[in-house]
Design an enzyme around this catalytic site. Structure first.
Site, mmCIF file in Angstrom:
data_model
loop_
_atom_site.group_PDB
_atom_site.id
_atom_site.type_symbol
_atom_site.label_atom_id
_atom_site.label_comp_id
_atom_site.label_asym_id
_atom_site.label_seq_id
_atom_site.Cartn_x
_atom_site.Cartn_y
_atom_site.Cartn_z
ATOM 1 N N LYS A 1 0.883 -1.182 -0.052
ATOM 2 C CA LYS A 1 0.022 -0.047 -0.145
ATOM 3 C C LYS A 1 0.852 1.294 -0.105
ATOM 4 O O LYS A 1 2.158 1.250 0.218
ATOM 5 C CB LYS A 1 -1.004 -0.087 1.167
ATOM 6 C CG LYS A 1 -0.074 0.098 2.586
ATOM 7 C CD LYS A 1 -0.877 -0.315 3.707
ATOM 8 C CE LYS A 1 -0.382 -0.241 5.106
ATOM 9 N NZ LYS A 1 -1.138 -0.828 6.208
ATOM 10 N N ARG B 1 -10.989 0.686 14.411
ATOM 11 C CA ARG B 1 -10.883 1.218 12.815
ATOM 12 C C ARG B 1 -11.911 0.710 12.131
ATOM 13 O O ARG B 1 -12.917 1.322 11.662
ATOM 14 C CB ARG B 1 -9.520 0.929 12.371
ATOM 15 C CG ARG B 1 -9.161 1.789 11.175
ATOM 16 C CD ARG B 1 -7.756 1.557 10.955
ATOM 17 N NE ARG B 1 -7.203 0.304 10.197
ATOM 18 C CZ ARG B 1 -5.725 0.149 9.828
ATOM 19 N NH1 ARG B 1 -5.152 1.028 9.968
ATOM 20 N NH2 ARG B 1 -5.506 -1.166 9.672
ATOM 21 N N HIS C 1 -6.643 -7.035 12.551
ATOM 22 C CA HIS C 1 -5.360 -6.150 12.785
ATOM 23 C C HIS C 1 -5.165 -5.781 14.030
ATOM 24 O O HIS C 1 -5.983 -5.359 14.805
ATOM 25 C CB HIS C 1 -5.605 -4.868 11.655
ATOM 26 C CG HIS C 1 -4.406 -4.243 11.384
ATOM 27 N ND1 HIS C 1 -3.123 -4.867 10.872
ATOM 28 C CD2 HIS C 1 -4.080 -2.905 11.419
ATOM 29 C CE1 HIS C 1 -2.222 -3.881 10.926
ATOM 30 N NE2 HIS C 1 -2.548 -3.059 11.089
ATOM 31 N N ARG D 1 0.459 -10.848 6.679
ATOM 32 C CA ARG D 1 0.481 -9.526 5.998
ATOM 33 C C ARG D 1 1.778 -8.940 6.185
ATOM 34 O O ARG D 1 1.942 -8.273 7.334
ATOM 35 C CB ARG D 1 -0.629 -8.856 6.164
ATOM 36 C CG ARG D 1 -2.147 -9.431 5.921
ATOM 37 C CD ARG D 1 -3.301 -8.725 6.211
ATOM 38 N NE ARG D 1 -3.405 -8.084 7.455
ATOM 39 C CZ ARG D 1 -3.942 -8.615 8.587
ATOM 40 N NH1 ARG D 1 -4.226 -9.911 8.460
ATOM 41 N NH2 ARG D 1 -3.981 -7.936 9.628
ATOM 42 N N TYR E 1 14.334 31.139 6.242
ATOM 43 C CA TYR E 1 13.137 31.728 6.772
ATOM 44 C C TYR E 1 13.359 32.139 8.132
ATOM 45 O O TYR E 1 13.545 31.104 9.097
ATOM 46 C CB TYR E 1 11.993 31.093 6.308
ATOM 47 C CG TYR E 1 11.676 30.963 5.146
ATOM 48 C CD1 TYR E 1 11.658 32.279 4.265
ATOM 49 C CD2 TYR E 1 11.652 29.813 4.197
ATOM 50 C CE1 TYR E 1 11.011 32.215 2.917
ATOM 51 C CE2 TYR E 1 11.378 29.867 2.798
ATOM 52 C CZ TYR E 1 11.131 31.251 2.275
ATOM 53 O OH TYR E 1 10.970 31.013 1.084
ATOM 54 N N CYS F 1 13.439 24.720 3.720
ATOM 55 C CA CYS F 1 12.480 25.495 3.106
ATOM 56 C C CYS F 1 11.467 24.527 2.003
ATOM 57 O O CYS F 1 11.770 23.309 2.264
ATOM 58 C CB CYS F 1 12.978 26.501 1.798
ATOM 59 S SG CYS F 1 14.251 27.393 2.508
ATOM 60 N N ASP G 1 11.535 23.815 -0.932
ATOM 61 C CA ASP G 1 12.270 22.982 -2.027
ATOM 62 C C ASP G 1 13.988 23.042 -1.822
ATOM 63 O O ASP G 1 14.750 22.331 -2.598
ATOM 64 C CB ASP G 1 12.175 23.567 -3.378
ATOM 65 C CG ASP G 1 10.697 23.967 -3.666
ATOM 66 O OD1 ASP G 1 10.016 23.220 -3.612
ATOM 67 O OD2 ASP G 1 10.457 25.283 -3.654
HETATM 68 C C1 PLP Z 1 -0.633 -1.982 6.956
HETATM 69 C C2 PLP Z 1 -1.167 -3.199 7.460
HETATM 70 C C3 PLP Z 1 -0.348 -4.492 7.529
HETATM 71 C C4 PLP Z 1 1.116 -4.277 7.316
HETATM 72 O O1 PLP Z 1 1.678 -3.709 8.792
HETATM 73 P P1 PLP Z 1 3.256 -3.722 8.871
HETATM 74 O O2 PLP Z 1 3.239 -3.136 10.330
HETATM 75 O O3 PLP Z 1 3.728 -2.634 7.876
HETATM 76 O O4 PLP Z 1 3.643 -4.910 8.647
HETATM 77 C C5 PLP Z 1 -1.231 -5.380 7.636
HETATM 78 N N1 PLP Z 1 -2.492 -5.631 7.833
HETATM 79 C C6 PLP Z 1 -3.387 -4.322 7.819
HETATM 80 C C7 PLP Z 1 -4.629 -4.507 7.832
HETATM 81 C C8 PLP Z 1 -2.701 -3.087 7.635
HETATM 82 O O5 PLP Z 1 -3.533 -1.964 7.432
#
Ligand code: PLP
Length: 378
Positions: free
Chosen positions: A40, A138, A168, A221, A270, A316, A318
């Site tokens: 992602k 979430r 998660h 994951r 700045y 800054c 850039d």
């Molecule tokens: C981003 C995400 C992961 C990966 O998490 P890491 O900490 O980068 O391994 C796994 N599952 C879900 C649902 C996520 O949103």
């Protein structure tokens, strides 16, 4: 933003490090366990297509993304393996997802009912994963009653194939596992209410897997650890010990584009937050907060040539300035982010300076910076 290919500033991605991290993790998996690579947010800033192809070649069997568009991008590059969108996609795109063989996360009965209307019209069968909110707060099912109703709805349903069920963890990166245990208990409670059988149960993120939380999951994951970074992420804290060797895959380099001498009392940047204390050499680097190099980097030591030099004055949009120990030529190499965990500009140190986590630093590196790849060796 257009990539600035005529400016000396780039993100260097070592795909061989990605390969090694994936292969190390493959050996760390439980028997029968699979890995889906999390790519992602443009693969945490590393470049989604290149990372996805490397991870798949190294042993991952599927991919996870955050948005439907990220999944469509991977399909447009010819990637055929399973792709799961981890976020909620509007029901009206259920058929688009199905046409592209993309699996979606479902977190409510209401979503299922609305999506079915679109799918029915095309006689389509969408692959779905039941997302469980076991304590992250979430997305996902969290109440018994609604989950049981969803189970009834999905039983013998011609428009949905339940490819997975997952949750998660919000605290798998902590030495204290009590909240993780609580989340597992909630997940298993909901799982026991099901009479349908999802093809895959997946719980592990990087942390749960490489800190060996033993959560009994069919698929890991695999996100941050694939990029070679330890997920235990609280700012200014020690890392927990990873079960696998991690090789950071990203560096950020540039060059000095301007060098000059200034004298006592001369201001830099700045707001004149810095004034020379005597005769000083100042170098300018053509990178700024529009590249994701934040104002909070003022004071960080980065590598110029072979020397670590402090960033002086405000960063800054850039450009930013460094104080050099001596006159150095325009074109001198600058390393903003190092892949060496002991360097003062390793990504964890950069994140500490911004009072955040390395995930955020990498994701914020903007599209203006070209990604330059070192190929993986297979
Ligand atoms: C981003 C995400 C992961 C990966 O998490 P890491 O900490 O980068 O391994 C796994 N599952 C879900 C649902 C996520 O949103």
């Amino acid at each position: 933003m257009v990539p600035a290919i005529h400016r000396p500033a780039q993100i260097n991605v070592d795909l061989d490090a990605i390969r090694q991290n994936v292969q190390n993790e493959m050996k760390n998996l439980d028997s029968g366990q699979k890995m889906w690579a999390v790519v992602k947010a443009n693969a945490y800033g590393h470049g989604a297509v290149a990372v996805a192809n490397t991870a798949l070649k190294a042993g991952a069997s599927g991919l996870c993304v955050a948005t439907l568009d990220e999944a469509l991008q991977l399909r447009s590059y010819g990637i055929t393996q399973t792709i799961l969108v981890l976020g909620i996609v509007s029901e009206r795109w259920a058929t688009l997802a199905n046409q592209n063989n993309i699996s979606l996360t479902v977190g409510s009965l209401d979503w299922l009912k609305k999506a079915q209307k679109y799918l029915e019209a095309e006689d389509a069968k969408l692959k779905i994963h039941l997302g469980i909110d076991s304590g992250m707060g979430r997305i996902g099912f969290s109440e018994d009653e609604e989950f049981v109703q969803a189970n009834e709805f999905l039983k013998n349903n011609q428009n949905f194939e339940v490819e997975g069920m997952f949750t998660h963890f919000s605290k798998a990166d902590s030495a204290d596992t009590s909240y993780l245990d609580y989340q597992l208990k909630r997940f298993n409670h909901l799982k026991d209410l099901l009479t349908i059988t999802p093809k895959h149960i997946h719980l592990d993120n990087s942390a749960a897997s490489i800190f060996k939380r033993n959560v009994k999951s069919d698929i890991v994951r695999f996100g941050i650890a694939m990029y070679g970074l330890n997920p235990s992420s609280a700012p200014n804290s020690e890392d927990l010990k990873s079960a696998i060797e991690l090789k950071p895959a990203l560096t950020f380099t540039s060059e000095l584009t301007f060098v000059k001498q200034i004298h006592k009392g001369y201001g830099v940047g700045y707001g004149v937050t810095y004034k020379a204390e005597g005769d000083e050499w100042i170098g300018t680097v053509p990178v700024g907060y529009a590249d994701g190099w934040q104002r909070s980097m003022q004071g960080l030591e980065i590598k110029v040539g072979d020397t670590y030099c402090p960033i002086v004055g405000r960063v800054c949009m850039d450009q930013f300035m460094v104080r050099l120990p001596k006159k150095m030529p325009v074109g001198t190499k600058v390393e903003l982010i190092s892949d060496d965990p002991s360097a003062p500009n390793f990504i964890k140190k950069v994140a500490d300076k911004a009072n955040t986590i390395h995930y955020e630093i990498e994701c914020l590196l903007s599209d203006r910076l070209p990604r330059v790849y070192k190929e993986a060796k297979f």
